[in-house]
Design a protein around this motif. Structure first.
Motif, PDB file in Angstrom:
ATOM      1  N   ALA A   1      -8.713  -6.583 -14.569  1.00 40.82           N
ATOM      2  CA  ALA A   1      -9.425  -6.368 -15.830  1.00 40.82           C
ATOM      3  C   ALA A   1     -10.032  -7.681 -16.328  1.00 40.82           C
ATOM      4  O   ALA A   1      -9.359  -8.708 -16.344  1.00 40.82           O
ATOM      5  N   GLY A   2     -11.302  -7.635 -16.708  1.00 45.99           N
ATOM      6  CA  GLY A   2     -11.978  -8.798 -17.267  1.00 45.99           C
ATOM      7  C   GLY A   2     -12.285  -9.902 -16.274  1.00 45.99           C
ATOM      8  O   GLY A   2     -12.614 -11.021 -16.679  1.00 45.99           O
ATOM      9  N   ASP A   3     -12.185  -9.625 -14.993  1.00 42.26           N
ATOM     10  CA  ASP A   3     -12.416 -10.657 -13.972  1.00 42.26           C
ATOM     11  C   ASP A   3     -13.898 -11.034 -13.956  1.00 42.26           C
ATOM     12  O   ASP A   3     -14.747 -10.275 -13.488  1.00 42.26           O
ATOM     13  N   THR A   4     -14.220 -12.213 -14.471  1.00 41.64           N
ATOM     14  CA  THR A   4     -15.616 -12.655 -14.564  1.00 41.64           C
ATOM     15  C   THR A   4     -16.212 -13.015 -13.210  1.00 41.64           C
ATOM     16  O   THR A   4     -17.423 -13.191 -13.097  1.00 41.64           O
TER      17      THR A   4
ATOM     18  N   ASP B   1      -6.354 -10.885  -6.498  1.00 36.94           N
ATOM     19  CA  ASP B   1      -5.980 -10.577  -7.878  1.00 36.94           C
ATOM     20  C   ASP B   1      -6.165  -9.099  -8.208  1.00 36.94           C
ATOM     21  O   ASP B   1      -5.487  -8.569  -9.083  1.00 36.94           O
ATOM     22  N   GLY B   2      -7.058  -8.432  -7.518  1.00 39.04           N
ATOM     23  CA  GLY B   2      -7.316  -7.021  -7.779  1.00 39.04           C
ATOM     24  C   GLY B   2      -6.220  -6.093  -7.307  1.00 39.04           C
ATOM     25  O   GLY B   2      -6.047  -4.998  -7.854  1.00 39.04           O
ATOM     26  N   ILE B   3      -5.456  -6.501  -6.324  1.00 40.54           N
ATOM     27  CA  ILE B   3      -4.403  -5.635  -5.780  1.00 40.54           C
ATOM     28  C   ILE B   3      -3.426  -5.207  -6.871  1.00 40.54           C
ATOM     29  O   ILE B   3      -3.061  -4.037  -6.961  1.00 40.54           O
ATOM     30  N   ALA B   4      -3.032  -6.140  -7.715  1.00 43.09           N
ATOM     31  CA  ALA B   4      -2.068  -5.825  -8.786  1.00 43.09           C
ATOM     32  C   ALA B   4      -2.649  -4.870  -9.832  1.00 43.09           C
ATOM     33  O   ALA B   4      -1.899  -4.201 -10.534  1.00 43.09           O
ATOM     34  N   ALA B   5      -3.953  -4.779  -9.921  1.00 43.81           N
ATOM     35  CA  ALA B   5      -4.584  -3.898 -10.920  1.00 43.81           C
ATOM     36  C   ALA B   5      -4.344  -2.424 -10.599  1.00 43.81           C
ATOM     37  O   ALA B   5      -4.328  -1.588 -11.505  1.00 43.81           O
TER      38      ALA B   5
END
Length: 155
Positions: free
Chosen positions: A101-104, A88-92
């Motif tokens: 952003a906001g990834d808990t 999910d971080g790649i797209a950031a």
């Protein structure tokens, strides 16, 4: 030498020994990790002493390439969350340190750094649970499969 003088001398020796041993027995509440241009970290595991209130990870990029070509960061999650958080971080993108952003799921992370740069991140040790398995990795695209390690809460 009188008994009283010997007792004072022994007490002084015990006190001096305790004072000198204190720093050696104190928990180390930080660690330094190095990344390089060959997509490698110099550590594979970290144990955080439970006696630390806060733990700091100091990341140094020992390579020469810029962050746009061979950037590295340090991201901490529970082991079960690592793959999803990395994907999910790649797209950031690089400006958001490849962290959604906001990834808990992300407990802590540094910014992305290039050759010769350094960054640090601290986190509250209270966020870690004994017996839980934690993973850390570089979330730069394609790096997390090689640049990773484990973190555990020690005693």
């Amino acid at each position: 030498m009188t008994t009283r003088m010997m007792m004072k001398k022994n007490a002084a020796a015990v006190l001096l020994t305790a004072l000198l041993a204190g720093p050696a027995l104190a928990a180390t509440c930080d660690v330094e990790i190095e990344g390089n241009d060959a997509m490698q970290f110099n550590k594979q595991s970290i144990t955080v002493p439970a006696s630390c209130k806060r733990f700091t990870v100091k990341l140094k990029h020992m390579g020469k390439l810029p962050k746009t070509a061979m950037g590295h960061n340090w991201v901490l999650t529970k082991a079960a969350d690592a793959q999803g958080a990395a994907a999910d971080g790649i797209a950031a993108g690089v400006d958001k340190a490849y962290v959604k952003a906001g990834d808990t799921r992300v407990i802590a992370h540094t910014k992305v750094i290039g050759g010769g740069e350094a960054d640090a991140v601290g986190f509250d040790v209270a966020r870690l649970k004994a017996g839980e398995t934690y993973a850390w990795f570089c979330s730069f695209p394609g790096h997390s499969s090689l640049m990773k390690g484990t973190l555990a809460l020690g005693k």
